[in-house]
Write a protein that holds these residues in place. Structure first.
Motif, mmCIF file in Angstrom:
data_model
loop_
_atom_site.group_PDB
_atom_site.id
_atom_site.type_symbol
_atom_site.label_atom_id
_atom_site.label_comp_id
_atom_site.label_asym_id
_atom_site.label_seq_id
_atom_site.Cartn_x
_atom_site.Cartn_y
_atom_site.Cartn_z
ATOM 1 N N ARG A 61 -121.609 86.076 3.880
ATOM 2 C CA ARG A 61 -122.693 86.516 3.345
ATOM 3 C C ARG A 61 -122.430 87.017 1.888
ATOM 4 N N PHE A 62 -122.941 86.349 0.892
ATOM 5 C CA PHE A 62 -123.119 87.054 -0.448
ATOM 6 C C PHE A 62 -124.230 87.068 -0.981
ATOM 7 N N GLN A 63 -124.470 88.565 -1.507
ATOM 8 C CA GLN A 63 -125.755 88.970 -1.875
ATOM 9 C C GLN A 63 -127.000 88.478 -0.979
ATOM 10 N N GLY A 64 -126.681 88.468 0.399
ATOM 11 C CA GLY A 64 -127.751 88.258 1.515
ATOM 12 C C GLY A 64 -127.682 87.046 1.769
ATOM 13 N N ASP A 65 -126.947 85.737 0.838
ATOM 14 C CA ASP A 65 -127.286 84.709 1.183
ATOM 15 C C ASP A 65 -125.904 84.105 1.896
ATOM 16 N N ASP A 66 -126.260 83.208 3.108
ATOM 17 C CA ASP A 66 -124.950 82.529 3.755
ATOM 18 C C ASP A 66 -124.310 81.447 2.727
ATOM 19 N N ILE A 67 -123.003 81.681 2.687
ATOM 20 C CA ILE A 67 -122.168 80.787 1.715
ATOM 21 C C ILE A 67 -121.156 80.329 2.515
ATOM 22 N N THR A 68 -121.214 80.360 3.813
ATOM 23 C CA THR A 68 -120.085 79.887 4.652
ATOM 24 C C THR A 68 -119.823 78.375 4.400
ATOM 25 N N ARG A 69 -120.644 77.506 4.136
ATOM 26 C CA ARG A 69 -120.189 76.149 3.658
ATOM 27 C C ARG A 69 -120.357 75.769 2.322
ATOM 28 N N LEU A 70 -120.625 76.651 1.386
ATOM 29 C CA LEU A 70 -120.790 76.516 0.025
ATOM 30 C C LEU A 70 -119.604 76.104 -0.739
ATOM 31 N N ARG A 71 -119.622 74.939 -1.472
ATOM 32 C CA ARG A 71 -118.189 74.738 -2.078
ATOM 33 C C ARG A 71 -117.919 75.781 -2.931
ATOM 34 N N ALA A 72 -116.522 75.824 -3.237
ATOM 35 C CA ALA A 72 -115.614 76.902 -3.939
ATOM 36 C C ALA A 72 -116.190 77.078 -5.449
ATOM 37 N N ASP A 73 -116.366 75.714 -6.039
ATOM 38 C CA ASP A 73 -117.183 75.821 -7.351
ATOM 39 C C ASP A 73 -118.484 76.479 -7.525
ATOM 40 N N LEU A 74 -119.205 76.211 -6.444
ATOM 41 C CA LEU A 74 -120.640 76.708 -6.445
ATOM 42 C C LEU A 74 -120.546 78.215 -6.206
ATOM 43 N N ARG A 75 -119.446 78.647 -5.647
ATOM 44 C CA ARG A 75 -119.383 80.220 -5.389
ATOM 45 C C ARG A 75 -118.901 80.993 -6.538
ATOM 46 N N VAL A 76 -118.266 80.278 -7.506
ATOM 47 C CA VAL A 76 -118.143 80.737 -8.784
ATOM 48 C C VAL A 76 -119.395 81.063 -9.573
ATOM 49 N N VAL A 77 -120.112 79.924 -9.615
ATOM 50 C CA VAL A 77 -121.422 79.984 -10.189
ATOM 51 C C VAL A 77 -122.299 81.345 -9.564
ATOM 52 N N ARG A 78 -122.080 81.309 -8.273
ATOM 53 C CA ARG A 78 -122.738 82.562 -7.504
ATOM 54 C C ARG A 78 -122.236 84.036 -7.915
ATOM 55 N N ILE A 80 -118.688 84.918 -7.680
ATOM 56 C CA ILE A 80 -117.258 85.353 -7.191
ATOM 57 C C ILE A 80 -115.894 84.621 -7.897
ATOM 58 N N SER A 81 -115.398 85.346 -8.341
ATOM 59 C CA SER A 81 -114.182 84.823 -9.178
ATOM 60 C C SER A 81 -113.009 85.279 -8.957
ATOM 61 N N GLN A 82 -111.931 84.650 -8.685
ATOM 62 C CA GLN A 82 -110.380 84.819 -8.264
ATOM 63 C C GLN A 82 -109.476 84.631 -9.351
ATOM 64 N N ALA A 83 -108.592 85.933 -9.315
ATOM 65 C CA ALA A 83 -107.392 85.865 -9.914
ATOM 66 C C ALA A 83 -106.278 85.595 -8.872
ATOM 67 N N PRO A 84 -105.735 84.277 -8.692
ATOM 68 C CA PRO A 84 -105.021 83.705 -7.296
ATOM 69 C C PRO A 84 -103.687 84.655 -7.156
ATOM 70 N N GLU A 85 -102.968 84.674 -6.142
ATOM 71 C CA GLU A 85 -101.632 84.974 -6.012
ATOM 72 C C GLU A 85 -100.622 84.116 -6.822
ATOM 73 N N LEU A 151 -112.227 86.987 -15.216
ATOM 74 C CA LEU A 151 -113.505 87.759 -15.919
ATOM 75 C C LEU A 151 -114.360 87.086 -16.722
ATOM 76 N N MET A 152 -113.842 85.967 -17.292
ATOM 77 C CA MET A 152 -114.652 85.049 -18.308
ATOM 78 C C MET A 152 -115.809 84.372 -17.440
ATOM 79 N N ALA A 153 -115.733 84.483 -16.157
ATOM 80 C CA ALA A 153 -116.853 84.016 -15.365
ATOM 81 C C ALA A 153 -117.973 84.868 -15.126
ATOM 82 N N ARG A 154 -117.693 86.112 -15.793
ATOM 83 C CA ARG A 154 -118.669 87.220 -15.574
ATOM 84 C C ARG A 154 -119.022 87.242 -14.023
ATOM 85 N N PRO A 155 -117.947 87.728 -13.261
ATOM 86 C CA PRO A 155 -118.179 87.788 -11.632
ATOM 87 C C PRO A 155 -118.934 89.067 -11.255
ATOM 88 N N ARG A 156 -119.852 88.987 -10.132
ATOM 89 C CA ARG A 156 -120.334 90.082 -9.650
ATOM 90 C C ARG A 156 -119.190 90.772 -8.646
#
Length: 237
Positions: A61-78, A80-85, A151-156
């Protein structure tokens, strides 16, 4: 309500279970770190949160919403942004172009220039090299670029996976100072890091992963003072 909540999360790679019922939370405004040996499941946890790796059980859950099956690109919109290994910069693209890719999902295009200013203020070296292609940067500079792009995605929530890996000591200190500064500017950070001492020093809270399970949690200060943690991860007997 936690910003991020993992409840009994399991992940498999074929028949191999990489995560075995992980439950953790990240509160708004925190730096939370995951520490553990190679193969403990730290990167898999990050991939599960960012949507790159599907779950075989549990819920996110992210910000109270279930994102278990949400696509990765839509999580960025929500938010969540990652600097990967391994950084994953685009080697044939300039610093400027790499950063622009970080903003691809932004709907508020008019405010993107503000975020360029923020990234260049955090990483002056990137400003100096904005026309240089990513593949010619040093390891430390590529890590700065990977964080700046996220950071350019302005993530929460900013996910940082092994930001100090392979860096010279002076870059390691700089990267961790910047992680603290990013957090102080209002971005919540979930950090996976092998440099346990640095990570725990910067973290509000921390979780210890062993073979896909959380075996210990507490504040950064509590785990720094824990004898078993010192022996296992800090090189202090």
């Amino acid at each position: 309500m936690a910003l991020l909540e993992l409840s009994d999360v399991s992940v498999h790679y074929g028949r191999i279970q990489a995560l075995c019922g992980i439950t953790l939370t990240v509160e708004q405004g925190e730096v939370v770190t995951l520490i553990g040996a190679n193969g403990a499941g730290k990167t898999t946890t990050m991939r599960a949160i960012s949507g790159i790796r599907p779950l075989s059980g549990g819920r996110i859950r992210f910000q109270g919403d279930d994102i278990t099956r949400l696509r990765a690109d839509l999580r960025v919109v929500r938010g969540i942004s990652q600097a990967p290994e391994g950084r994953g910069v685009f080697p044939g693209m300039t610093v400027q172009e790499n950063l622009e890719m970080g903003a691809y999902a932004r709907r508020d295009k008019k405010s993107v220039p503000e975020d360029f200013d923020r990234v260049f203020a955090l990483f002056p070296r990137l400003a100096e090299r904005r026309s240089q292609v990513g593949g010619t940067l040093s390891g430390g500079e590529q890590q700065m670029l990977a964080i700046g792009r996220a950071l350019m995605a302005r993530p929460r929530l900013l996910l940082l996976d092994e930001p100090s890996m392979g860096l010279a000591p002076q870059f390691i200190q700089q990267i961790f100072r910047i992680v603290t500064e990013i957090n102080e500017q209002g971005t919540t950070v979930l950090l996976v890091e092998q440099n346990a001492r640095q990570a725990l020093t910067r973290a509000h809270r921390a979780y210890v992963l062993e073979t896909g399970r959380i075996v210990k949690s507490g504040t950064g200060a509590e785990l720094l003072a824990d004898t078993s943690i010192k022996e296992a991860y800090l090189g202090v007997a």
